[in-house]
Design a protein around this motif. Sequence first.
Motif, PDB file in Angstrom:
ATOM      1  N   TRP A   1       0.831  -0.962  -0.206  1.00 38.86           N
ATOM      2  CA  TRP A   1      -0.201   0.270   0.425  1.00 38.86           C
ATOM      3  C   TRP A   1       0.435   0.848  -0.093  1.00 38.86           C
ATOM      4  O   TRP A   1       2.012   1.547   0.419  1.00 38.86           O
ATOM      5  N   VAL A   2       0.630   2.259  -0.791  1.00 40.03           N
ATOM      6  CA  VAL A   2       0.922   3.682  -0.553  1.00 40.03           C
ATOM      7  C   VAL A   2       0.315   4.523  -0.844  1.00 40.03           C
ATOM      8  O   VAL A   2      -0.715   4.425  -1.457  1.00 40.03           O
ATOM      9  N   GLY A   3       0.364   5.928  -0.745  1.00 43.61           N
ATOM     10  CA  GLY A   3      -0.274   7.238   0.256  1.00 43.61           C
ATOM     11  C   GLY A   3       0.598   8.142  -0.614  1.00 43.61           C
ATOM     12  O   GLY A   3       1.651   8.374  -0.245  1.00 43.61           O
ATOM     13  N   ALA A   4      -0.378   8.888  -1.293  1.00 49.59           N
ATOM     14  CA  ALA A   4       0.894   9.878  -1.722  1.00 49.59           C
ATOM     15  C   ALA A   4       0.460  11.273  -0.869  1.00 49.59           C
ATOM     16  O   ALA A   4      -0.915  11.568  -0.993  1.00 49.59           O
ATOM     17  N   ILE A   5       1.285  12.001  -1.045  1.00 47.08           N
ATOM     18  CA  ILE A   5       0.535  13.869  -0.370  1.00 47.08           C
ATOM     19  C   ILE A   5       1.211  14.703  -1.379  1.00 47.08           C
ATOM     20  O   ILE A   5       2.414  14.783  -1.469  1.00 47.08           O
ATOM     21  N   VAL A   6       0.094  15.364  -1.923  1.00 52.50           N
ATOM     22  CA  VAL A   6       0.646  16.486  -3.151  1.00 52.50           C
ATOM     23  C   VAL A   6       0.565  18.205  -1.774  1.00 52.50           C
ATOM     24  O   VAL A   6      -0.919  19.029  -2.051  1.00 52.50           O
ATOM     25  N   THR A   7       1.802  18.540  -1.704  1.00 56.97           N
ATOM     26  CA  THR A   7       1.477  19.675  -1.322  1.00 56.97           C
ATOM     27  C   THR A   7       1.185  21.084  -2.234  1.00 56.97           C
ATOM     28  O   THR A   7       1.586  20.904  -3.124  1.00 56.97           O
ATOM     29  N   ALA A   8       0.126  21.455  -1.874  1.00 60.53           N
ATOM     30  CA  ALA A   8      -0.380  23.174  -3.178  1.00 60.53           C
ATOM     31  C   ALA A   8      -0.365  24.315  -2.520  1.00 60.53           C
ATOM     32  O   ALA A   8      -0.220  24.783  -1.493  1.00 60.53           O
ATOM     33  N   PHE A   9       0.135  25.078  -3.495  1.00 64.16           N
ATOM     34  CA  PHE A   9      -0.518  26.481  -3.129  1.00 64.16           C
ATOM     35  C   PHE A   9      -0.852  27.361  -3.850  1.00 64.16           C
ATOM     36  O   PHE A   9       0.218  27.313  -4.717  1.00 64.16           O
ATOM     37  N   ALA A  10      -2.201  28.382  -4.301  1.00 59.08           N
ATOM     38  CA  ALA A  10      -2.553  28.722  -5.224  1.00 59.08           C
ATOM     39  C   ALA A  10      -2.201  27.703  -6.213  1.00 59.08           C
ATOM     40  O   ALA A  10      -1.868  28.416  -7.536  1.00 59.08           O
ATOM     41  N   PRO A  11      -2.859  26.747  -6.254  1.00 52.86           N
ATOM     42  CA  PRO A  11      -2.121  25.271  -7.336  1.00 52.86           C
ATOM     43  C   PRO A  11      -2.828  26.030  -9.014  1.00 52.86           C
ATOM     44  O   PRO A  11      -4.180  26.376  -8.902  1.00 52.86           O
ATOM     45  N   GLU A  12      -2.176  25.465  -9.711  1.00 53.61           N
ATOM     46  CA  GLU A  12      -2.354  25.800 -11.315  1.00 53.61           C
ATOM     47  C   GLU A  12      -2.735  24.749 -11.870  1.00 53.61           C
ATOM     48  O   GLU A  12      -3.592  23.526 -11.485  1.00 53.61           O
ATOM     49  N   ASP A  13      -4.203  25.162 -13.424  1.00 51.93           N
ATOM     50  CA  ASP A  13      -4.825  24.035 -13.785  1.00 51.93           C
ATOM     51  C   ASP A  13      -3.752  22.650 -14.474  1.00 51.93           C
ATOM     52  O   ASP A  13      -4.733  21.688 -14.096  1.00 51.93           O
ATOM     53  N   GLY A  14      -3.138  22.519 -14.419  1.00 50.81           N
ATOM     54  CA  GLY A  14      -2.063  21.090 -14.644  1.00 50.81           C
ATOM     55  C   GLY A  14      -1.941  20.399 -13.108  1.00 50.81           C
ATOM     56  O   GLY A  14      -1.842  19.607 -13.785  1.00 50.81           O
ATOM     57  N   LEU A  15      -2.318  20.279 -11.884  1.00 59.29           N
ATOM     58  CA  LEU A  15      -2.687  20.249 -11.212  1.00 59.29           C
ATOM     59  C   LEU A  15      -3.252  19.260 -11.485  1.00 59.29           C
ATOM     60  O   LEU A  15      -3.056  17.487 -10.813  1.00 59.29           O
ATOM     61  N   PRO A  16      -4.723  19.047 -11.237  1.00 53.91           N
ATOM     62  CA  PRO A  16      -5.836  17.877 -11.489  1.00 53.91           C
ATOM     63  C   PRO A  16      -4.631  16.693 -12.655  1.00 53.91           C
ATOM     64  O   PRO A  16      -5.163  15.235 -12.108  1.00 53.91           O
ATOM     65  N   ALA A  17      -3.946  16.839 -13.649  1.00 52.57           N
ATOM     66  CA  ALA A  17      -4.048  15.716 -14.879  1.00 52.57           C
ATOM     67  C   ALA A  17      -2.353  15.424 -13.863  1.00 52.57           C
ATOM     68  O   ALA A  17      -2.279  14.241 -13.635  1.00 52.57           O
ATOM     69  N   ALA A  18      -1.421  16.064 -13.437  1.00 51.82           N
ATOM     70  CA  ALA A  18      -0.846  15.238 -12.157  1.00 51.82           C
ATOM     71  C   ALA A  18      -0.626  14.818 -11.435  1.00 51.82           C
ATOM     72  O   ALA A  18      -0.810  13.332 -11.129  1.00 51.82           O
ATOM     73  N   VAL A  19      -2.283  14.574 -10.399  1.00 52.33           N
ATOM     74  CA  VAL A  19      -3.058  14.180  -9.642  1.00 52.33           C
ATOM     75  C   VAL A  19      -3.642  12.430 -10.167  1.00 52.33           C
ATOM     76  O   VAL A  19      -3.100  11.856  -9.521  1.00 52.33           O
ATOM     77  N   GLU A  20      -3.443  12.861 -11.048  1.00 52.79           N
ATOM     78  CA  GLU A  20      -4.453  11.871 -11.993  1.00 52.79           C
ATOM     79  C   GLU A  20      -3.117  10.291 -12.408  1.00 52.79           C
ATOM     80  O   GLU A  20      -3.100   9.572 -12.649  1.00 52.79           O
ATOM     81  N   THR A  21      -2.378  10.981 -13.151  1.00 52.65           N
ATOM     82  CA  THR A  21      -0.685  10.428 -13.226  1.00 52.65           C
ATOM     83  C   THR A  21      -0.601   9.650 -11.324  1.00 52.65           C
ATOM     84  O   THR A  21      -0.349   8.359 -11.723  1.00 52.65           O
ATOM     85  N   ILE A  22      -0.561  10.399 -10.627  1.00 55.24           N
ATOM     86  CA  ILE A  22       0.196  10.121  -9.247  1.00 55.24           C
ATOM     87  C   ILE A  22      -0.937   9.105  -9.140  1.00 55.24           C
ATOM     88  O   ILE A  22      -0.537   7.927  -8.478  1.00 55.24           O
ATOM     89  N   ALA A  23      -1.824   8.826  -8.663  1.00 54.03           N
ATOM     90  CA  ALA A  23      -3.656   7.722  -9.034  1.00 54.03           C
ATOM     91  C   ALA A  23      -3.217   7.002  -9.253  1.00 54.03           C
ATOM     92  O   ALA A  23      -3.447   5.453  -8.335  1.00 54.03           O
ATOM     93  N   SER A  24      -2.870   6.839 -10.940  1.00 54.78           N
ATOM     94  CA  SER A  24      -2.018   5.123 -11.532  1.00 54.78           C
ATOM     95  C   SER A  24      -1.310   4.750 -10.728  1.00 54.78           C
ATOM     96  O   SER A  24      -0.971   3.644 -10.961  1.00 54.78           O
ATOM     97  N   GLN A  25      -0.462   5.158  -9.689  1.00 60.83           N
ATOM     98  CA  GLN A  25       1.157   4.501  -8.885  1.00 60.83           C
ATOM     99  C   GLN A  25       0.307   4.592  -7.818  1.00 60.83           C
ATOM    100  O   GLN A  25       1.476   3.443  -7.005  1.00 60.83           O
ATOM    101  N   VAL A  26      -0.509   4.824  -6.926  1.00 64.35           N
ATOM    102  CA  VAL A  26      -1.199   4.698  -5.939  1.00 64.35           C
ATOM    103  C   VAL A  26      -2.327   4.562  -5.189  1.00 64.35           C
ATOM    104  O   VAL A  26      -2.956   4.424  -5.917  1.00 64.35           O
ATOM    105  N   ASP A  27      -2.402   4.073  -4.101  1.00 60.85           N
ATOM    106  CA  ASP A  27      -3.783   3.502  -3.568  1.00 60.85           C
ATOM    107  C   ASP A  27      -4.255   4.880  -2.935  1.00 60.85           C
ATOM    108  O   ASP A  27      -5.424   4.774  -2.613  1.00 60.85           O
ATOM    109  N   LEU A  28      -4.105   5.843  -2.468  1.00 61.85           N
ATOM    110  CA  LEU A  28      -4.679   7.557  -2.192  1.00 61.85           C
ATOM    111  C   LEU A  28      -3.988   8.167  -2.554  1.00 61.85           C
ATOM    112  O   LEU A  28      -2.480   8.247  -2.186  1.00 61.85           O
ATOM    113  N   VAL A  29      -4.585   9.261  -2.717  1.00 61.87           N
ATOM    114  CA  VAL A  29      -3.480  10.304  -3.371  1.00 61.87           C
ATOM    115  C   VAL A  29      -3.971  10.835  -1.886  1.00 61.87           C
ATOM    116  O   VAL A  29      -5.566  11.705  -2.672  1.00 61.87           O
TER     117      VAL A  29
END
Length: 312
Positions: A16-44
């Motif tokens: 099992w792997v969980g991922a933490i993504v820290t953000a501040f004034a996130p840009e529009d590209g963050l959801p695409a990055a999250v989708e890529t991360i989510a394909s490799q872990v169990d929790l984002v």
Amino acid sequence: MPRPTPSDSAPHRAPWVGAIVTAFAPEDGLPAAVETIASQVDLVVVVDDGSPVEHAAATDRVLDACARLGALVVRHDENRGIGAALNSGLDAVLARAPEAASGHGPFVLTLDQDSTLPPGYVGALVAAAQDAAAAGVDVGMVGPSSATGIRSSVRRREGTVVHGKEPIQSGLLLPLDAVRRLGPFAADLFIDGVDTEYYLRARAKGLAVLVAPDAVLDHRLGRQHEVRLGSRRLSLTVAAEYRYYYQHRNLVVLLRRYARREPAWAVGAVGKAIRHLVVTTVFVPGRARRSRLVVRGLRDGFRGVGGRMSSS
């Protein structure tokens, strides 16, 4: 979310792997990055660290998109710094993870909002951690072999196990049993040096810092400033001006905490800070403002001031 899969040739379990993504004034590209991360872990877990109110509409849109992709979104009501954001993410991961056992997993992966994971990245880090644990190594953290073209420093090799020097925080894999032993990140540092402090604390506890030879991270490191030296062009990485306060304040704090235990690190850290300050003072505009922030940071470091820089 599917589990990370190490290379087919390696007889590794997929923990099992969980991922933490820290953000501040996130840009529009963050959801695409999250989708890529989510394909490799169990929790984002996406932690918004008190984005400015003037960015509220854009921040809401981006975070809502992340939530629709299955990410757990945690929001701070004010900007508390990267250490506090990581700690909020750790709380969420620890509350949902299976019981921590060893360097075989479960794990947590820490990421900045501007990092992009290539396919197989998490699996490569997991494989390196499992190889080391199987060899009897007490694993504290595993970083990539390079980040944005900058190779990670290697301390020594023991067979297939690669021991590294200080890694960057983004793209770092931590066994949750190590996290429980080390405790939370140093929120009092606010931003710069939080990863360094965790690395030094892990070494003080006898935990190994490893490099995954097959893992490469795409991560932006500040803005680039080009200078000319005769016919040559050099590209310098320059942080935002306010970061020079935190960099130098927190360097003093870390030297006071760890220099006696880690003299080689201390000498290297001071030398690196001086070189960077000299180069940016000579070649990069804004030297007066940076110099004032450096002096203020050094003064506050010796005074033991922590947290967010005051406005005065």
